[in-house]
Design a protein around this motif. Structure first.
Motif, PDB file in Angstrom:
ATOM      1  N   GLU B 280      -2.018  -1.079  -3.271  1.00 33.43           N
ATOM      2  CA  GLU B 280      -2.080   0.378  -3.331  1.00 33.43           C
ATOM      3  C   GLU B 280      -2.838   0.846  -4.578  1.00 33.43           C
ATOM      4  OE1 GLU B 280       1.672   2.335  -2.923  1.00 33.43           O
ATOM      5  OE2 GLU B 280       0.677   4.054  -2.021  1.00 33.43           O
ATOM      6  N   TYR B 299      -0.457  -6.621   5.808  1.00 37.23           N
ATOM      7  CA  TYR B 299       0.168  -5.402   6.346  1.00 37.23           C
ATOM      8  C   TYR B 299      -0.814  -4.231   6.254  1.00 37.23           C
ATOM      9  CZ  TYR B 299       4.461  -8.008   5.218  1.00 37.23           C
ATOM     10  OH  TYR B 299       5.434  -8.953   5.131  1.00 37.23           O
ATOM     11  N   LYS B 301      -0.575   0.235   6.562  1.00 40.69           N
ATOM     12  CA  LYS B 301       0.332   1.370   6.733  1.00 40.69           C
ATOM     13  C   LYS B 301       0.251   1.900   8.165  1.00 40.69           C
ATOM     14  CE  LYS B 301       1.642   5.667   4.440  1.00 40.69           C
ATOM     15  NZ  LYS B 301       3.001   5.289   4.104  1.00 40.69           N
ATOM     16  N   PHE B 313       7.462  -1.559   5.807  1.00 39.11           N
ATOM     17  CA  PHE B 313       6.363  -1.081   4.963  1.00 39.11           C
ATOM     18  C   PHE B 313       6.764   0.214   4.251  1.00 39.11           C
ATOM     19  CE2 PHE B 313       2.434   0.811   3.733  1.00 39.11           C
ATOM     20  CZ  PHE B 313       1.488  -0.190   3.658  1.00 39.11           C
ATOM     21  N   ASP B 314       7.299   1.148   5.021  1.00 38.30           N
ATOM     22  CA  ASP B 314       7.634   2.461   4.450  1.00 38.30           C
ATOM     23  C   ASP B 314       8.751   2.354   3.413  1.00 38.30           C
ATOM     24  OD1 ASP B 314       5.695   3.465   6.041  1.00 38.30           O
ATOM     25  OD2 ASP B 314       7.042   4.307   7.558  1.00 38.30           O
ATOM     26  N   GLU B 317       7.402   0.776   0.265  1.00 40.39           N
ATOM     27  CA  GLU B 317       6.580   1.740  -0.480  1.00 40.39           C
ATOM     28  C   GLU B 317       7.459   2.776  -1.178  1.00 40.39           C
ATOM     29  OE1 GLU B 317       3.913   4.096   1.864  1.00 40.39           O
ATOM     30  OE2 GLU B 317       2.568   4.481   0.184  1.00 40.39           O
ATOM     31  N   GLU B 322       4.424   1.027  -4.065  1.00 37.92           N
ATOM     32  CA  GLU B 322       3.257   0.183  -3.772  1.00 37.92           C
ATOM     33  C   GLU B 322       3.298  -0.287  -2.323  1.00 37.92           C
ATOM     34  OE1 GLU B 322       3.745  -2.892  -6.602  1.00 37.92           O
ATOM     35  OE2 GLU B 322       3.009  -1.683  -8.273  1.00 37.92           O
ATOM     36  N   PHE B 323       2.106  -0.674  -1.809  1.00 36.14           N
ATOM     37  CA  PHE B 323       2.075  -1.301  -0.486  1.00 36.14           C
ATOM     38  C   PHE B 323       2.569  -2.738  -0.644  1.00 36.14           C
ATOM     39  CE2 PHE B 323      -1.999   1.286   0.545  1.00 36.14           C
ATOM     40  CZ  PHE B 323      -1.242   2.421   0.757  1.00 36.14           C
ATOM     41  N   THR B 398      -7.923  -4.447   7.183  1.00 34.96           N
ATOM     42  CA  THR B 398      -7.645  -3.082   6.722  1.00 34.96           C
ATOM     43  C   THR B 398      -8.870  -2.500   6.034  1.00 34.96           C
ATOM     44  OG1 THR B 398      -6.734  -3.979   4.673  1.00 34.96           O
ATOM     45  CG2 THR B 398      -5.173  -3.420   6.399  1.00 34.96           C
ATOM     46  N   GLU B 404      -6.573   6.151   2.002  1.00 33.33           N
ATOM     47  CA  GLU B 404      -5.522   5.513   2.798  1.00 33.33           C
ATOM     48  C   GLU B 404      -6.010   4.172   3.325  1.00 33.33           C
ATOM     49  OE1 GLU B 404      -3.718   7.913   5.814  1.00 33.33           O
ATOM     50  OE2 GLU B 404      -3.801   9.705   4.574  1.00 33.33           O
TER      51      GLU B 404
END
Lengths: 290, 609
Positions: B280, B299, B301, B313-314, B317, B322-323, B398, B404
């Motif tokens: 992140e 991963y 988001k 994930f959520d 975070e 952080e991710f 990703t 994002e």
């Protein structure tokens, strides 16, 4: 391709020169190899990151605060740890490297090992002869010029400069002539640290801020300063551009060997030292250095 | 002075005597889990955060049920500091086992440190779930010495062979988009990779595979992994006008690169591996200049690889800001261990091993299943390594899109079927890859591609620049690609010559074998050099390039000395009671089998006697 090469040498050389001048100044005056020099550069870069991104200050305030605080830390470190043993060069080497590592560990504790970025002062790029150069790089080049002119002006046009040069030539005689050598060395340390801090705030937006960021520039700065002649500011500036030239040549001619650019730069230093052991503008005898 | 020395050594002796007594007593109904990682660094922080989430979840739900007893999970932070001090990492693990009395260990990051750390765990018969070190060689130890390494499993990430396979899949998607949207049929690719050991094979494979994938490599740049400035490299790359920059970075240079590439607005698509871009903090570290960086990740988001991914994930975070990076899969490691312990009904490592080997666990990044002991090829499919492919672990591509980190790969329309399964799918939450506006502008304004005139063949009428091997004793010679390097260590009877591409495969082996038939000669020759399961396909009569000599040729399938599934083009000519056999072998996972290319090399065999 040739234009790209020339512009790259100028920009890289400018950044290197900014880092090398302060290192050279403190050696020229105090005969002190300050291995913590680039650690002050690292502290200023963190200062810039902290003030602007974590405290939310505007860029100008962040720059001023970072430079001032870093300079104060450097001066205090000098007064507390180095001043009393400055005659013992090996001890100074050990203490300055220890100081640098303490600063590194403190930053590691405070900010972790995460990679950070200081904000760019001016975003974007300018295309010169088809080659893209960022405004930040041009700014650093401009600041190099201004800083060098200022340093020269201070050394050649002010009483303080005369005192610094006198101390550089012979501290004992300067002391007998009524110059407070300890005070002059303290001020010189302050100027050198301020130069490192200026490098930090100007260069940090171009690089990545992390606790170990002082190590690689330290090797490079030492190479530049030794190449140019220990203590010679003129030599440091020219040395910076020679090192930049060698590094850029390696990247352009041997792209797959780009990681060797520092090694080639050090090799250039060794070759020059073999031919001229005192460096390009160094002096063997105690004569005018600046 | 003597008194001081006496006191010093007395104190040392007392400490040594009493230290074992200070060891934490084993608490009742508590399972102690050692979470191993460099805790000052993001990798260790994520090890700890993932494990903490899992431990809280387990304990809140009543703990681990063994028989009729409920056990609580207690985490022990084991700071290996392995990024800075590999040597000290093993001591940290030893302390965790002997002093803290942990029941098993999860974590690890640097391969060099996981070797000694896992060795210590194996010495004490403790289960070690590797959550961080990719290297297949770590898992190959399970195949080589099962009794010792049976307690060692890999939860994440998949190994370097699968890493590079996935990397090429992402690159192929970019090439297809450039073709479909801009009519670029042969994209030019600049390879930039940090100068570290793990990147060597990646670069060699990219150089070998990209032309086969219809791309042109315009150059390879290798900055240091800690380079603070790569503008010189970027300026040199920009001068070559590539469409794609293919990255391989694990160090801070990945941030420098992305930041300076963005600042200079170099009109390319940047794709590959950039570990820093998975985090992140990347957006902040690059000051937003890392936009459009497309990297392999674990991963993303909002991308649901399983029904657990998004919630995990959520929550991660929310807790850390952080991710999660791949080391956060300690979450999966611990939850899967809960299930395994409950199934085994014991904490005994020997009883747990077969249960873990058979386990199938739905984790946060896919289904977790381990390759069995009788895996067909190790590497890449080593026992106790995490299984790769659709339905198991695939990873996710990703891309940074305006601050994002979005999932953009796998993408149904760009997938294909391969040895690992059908990749024509996408995870819920996946979006379209975006190309930077400056690149779109550049690609659109470029003049239409003109079919390049065919390149003049190298001298000798071959499609490759050749080196020559001559055997004066037996009176024959043959040509092979000039960039292949001879390896005399491989030239043991009956092999008289061996060379390999810098990408490790293809290889060429020339053998002189006394045998009745071509098939026997191939089996004897290839078998003597350590290959196994040699199956010679349909034989056919061919004529060598000299236009006169008759030879026998066949495709051969085998298992190479490294355990890979190998494919060989073999050609033999009988001279008296001996066969002169030329075998060109590849591992399709790394470089595809190309019969036209291989037969061209093999048929250069020329006899002078």
């Amino acid at each position: 391709m040739f234009q790209a090469f020339v512009i790259q040498v100028l920009v890289t050389g400018g950044v290197y020169a900014l880092l090398a001048v302060g290192f050279s100044l403190i050696f020229g005056v105090a005969r002190m190899i300050n291995l913590a020099h680039t650690a002050f550069f690292m502290l200023a870069a963190y200062g810039m990151f902290f003030c602007s991104l974590q405290l939310g200050l505007d860029p100008i305030s962040s720059i001023i605060l970072s430079i001032v605080v870093t300079t104060l830390i450097a001066v205090a470190s000098y007064k507390v740890f180095i001043d009393r043993i400055r005659e013992h060069q090996v001890t100074v080497l050990l203490i300055t490297i220890a100081l640098a590592m303490v600063f590194q560990e403190l930053m590691l504790l405070a900010f972790g090992a995460h990679f950070r970025a200081a904000p760019t002062l001016i975003s974007g790029f300018w295309e010169i002869f088809g080659v893209r150069v960022t405004y930040q790089q041009l700014l650093s080049l401009g600041i190099v010029l201004v800083v060098l002119i200022c340093v020269w002006a201070i050394l050649l046009r002010t009483k303080l400069g005369i005192a610094i040069r006198a101390t550089a030539q012979d501290a004992e005689i300067a002391n007998l002539m009524g110059i407070n050598v300890s005070r002059i060395l303290l001020i010189t340390m302050g100027i050198a640290a301020a130069l490192a801090a200026i490098s930090g705030v100007v260069v940090a937006p171009l690089w990545v801020v992390y606790p170990y960021m002082w190590l690689s520039p330290l090797v490079m700065v030492m190479a530049i300063v030794v190449l140019g002649g220990l203590g010679s500011i003129k030599g440091s500036v020219i040395g910076a551009f020679i090192i930049a030239l060698v590094e850029t040549l390696v990247v352009f001619l041997v792209p797959a060997g780009a990681f060797l650019k520092l090694a080639f730069a050090l090799l250039a230093m060794v070759i020059i030292l073999v031919v001229r052991p005192e460096g390009l503008f160094g002096v063997i005898f105690e004569e005018e250095r600046l | 002075m003597k008194k001081i020395l006496f006191l010093f050594f007395t104190c040392l002796l007392l400490v040594a005597l009493f230290l074992p007594a200070c060891a934490a007593p084993k608490e009742e109904n508590v399972i102690k889990v050692g979470v191993v990682g460099p805790m000052q660094f993001i990798q260790g922080e994520h090890h700890w955060a993932g494990a903490t989430m899992a431990a809280e979840e387990i304990n809140d739900a009543g703990g681990v049920k063994i028989g009729d007893q409920n056990y609580t999970i207690q985490l022990v932070k084991v700071d290996s500091d392995e990024i800075r001090d590999v040597a000290g990492a093993a001591s940290a693990v030893e302390r965790a086992i002997t002093v803290d009395k942990v029941d098993f260990l999860i974590g690890g990051f640097r391969t060099e440190a996981v070797y000694p750390m896992s060795d210590v765990a194996m010495d004490y018969g403790k289960i070690f779930l590797n959550v961080g070190a990719a290297t297949a060689a770590l898992q190959a130890r399970v195949a080589e010495d099962y009794d010792r390494y049976k307690y060692f499993f890999k939860v994440t990430p998949y190994n370097e062979f699968f890493l590079v396979t996935t990397d090429f899949k992402m690159l192929a998607m970019v090439a297809e988009i450039l073709k479909q949207d801009f009519g670029i049929t042969k994209p030019r690719v600049a390879i930039i990779a940090e100068k570290l050991e793990w990147a060597e094979a990646m670069v060699a494979l990219a150089q070998a595979n990209l032309p086969k994938m219809g791309m042109e490599v315009v150059g390879v740049w290798r900055p240091s992994d800690t380079a603070t400035d790569v503008t010189a490299e970027l300026t040199a790359i920009a001068a070559k006008e590539p469409h794609i920059i293919f990255t391989t970075f694990s160090g801070p240079v990945g941030i420098t690169y992305a930041k300076q590439r963005g600042e200079l607005e170099i009109p390319v698509v940047s794709v590959g591996i950039n570990v820093e871009a998975q985090k992140e903090g990347f957006w902040e570290a690059t000051g937003g200049k890392g936009n459009y960086e497309f990297v392999l990740n674990t991963y993303a988001k909002g991308v649901a690889m399983t029904d657990k991914t998004v919630a995990f994930f959520d929550e991660f975070e929310r807790r850390t800001g952080e991710f999660p990076t791949y080391t956060a899969a300690t979450y999966d490691a611990l939850l899967s261990m809960k299930a395994n312990i409950e199934k085994a009904g014991t904490l005994d490592s020997d009883a747990l091993v077969p249960v873990i080997e058979e386990s199938l666990f739905s984790g946060t990044a896919g289904m977790n299943k381990y390759y069995p002991l009788d895996s067909p090829a190790c590497p890449p499919m080593c026992p106790h390594d995490i299984m790769y492919g659709p339905g198991y672990q695939t990873g996710v591509g990703t891309q940074w899109q305006d601050g994002e980190l979005k999932g953009v790969w796998p993408k149904k329309e760009y997938g294909a079927v391969d040895d690992f399964g059908d990749w024509r799918f996408e995870y819920p939450g996946t979006v379209l890859l975006k190309i930077a506006p400056e690149a779109v502008e550049k690609f659109k304004s470029a003049p239409p591609e003109v079919e390049a005139p065919p390149e003049a063949p190298p001298p000798g009428g071959l499609s490759f620049e050749a080196a020559e091997y001559t055997n004066a004793d037996l009176g024959f010679s043959m040509k092979y690609p000039k960039n292949w390097k001879e390896n005399k260590d491989e030239e043991k009877d009956p092999s008289v010559f061996y060379a390999a591409d810098p990408a490790r495969v293809p290889t060429i082996r020339v053998m002189v074998v006394e045998a009745a038939t071509f098939a026997d000669a191939v089996k004897a020759g290839m078998g003597a050099s350590g290959n196994s399961d040699i199956k010679v396909g349909t034989e056919k009569e061919i004529t060598l390039a000299d236009g006169a000599t008759k030879a026998t040729a066949a495709k051969v399938n085998l298992k190479t000395t490294t355990g890979h599934n190998g494919e060989t083009y073999a050609l033999g000519v009988k001279k008296g009671d001996k066969w002169i056999v030329v075998a060109i072998t590849t591992v399709a996972l790394l470089v595809p089998y190309d019969e036209a290319e291989f037969s061209e090399i093999a048929t250069t065999l020329t006899f002078t006697k």
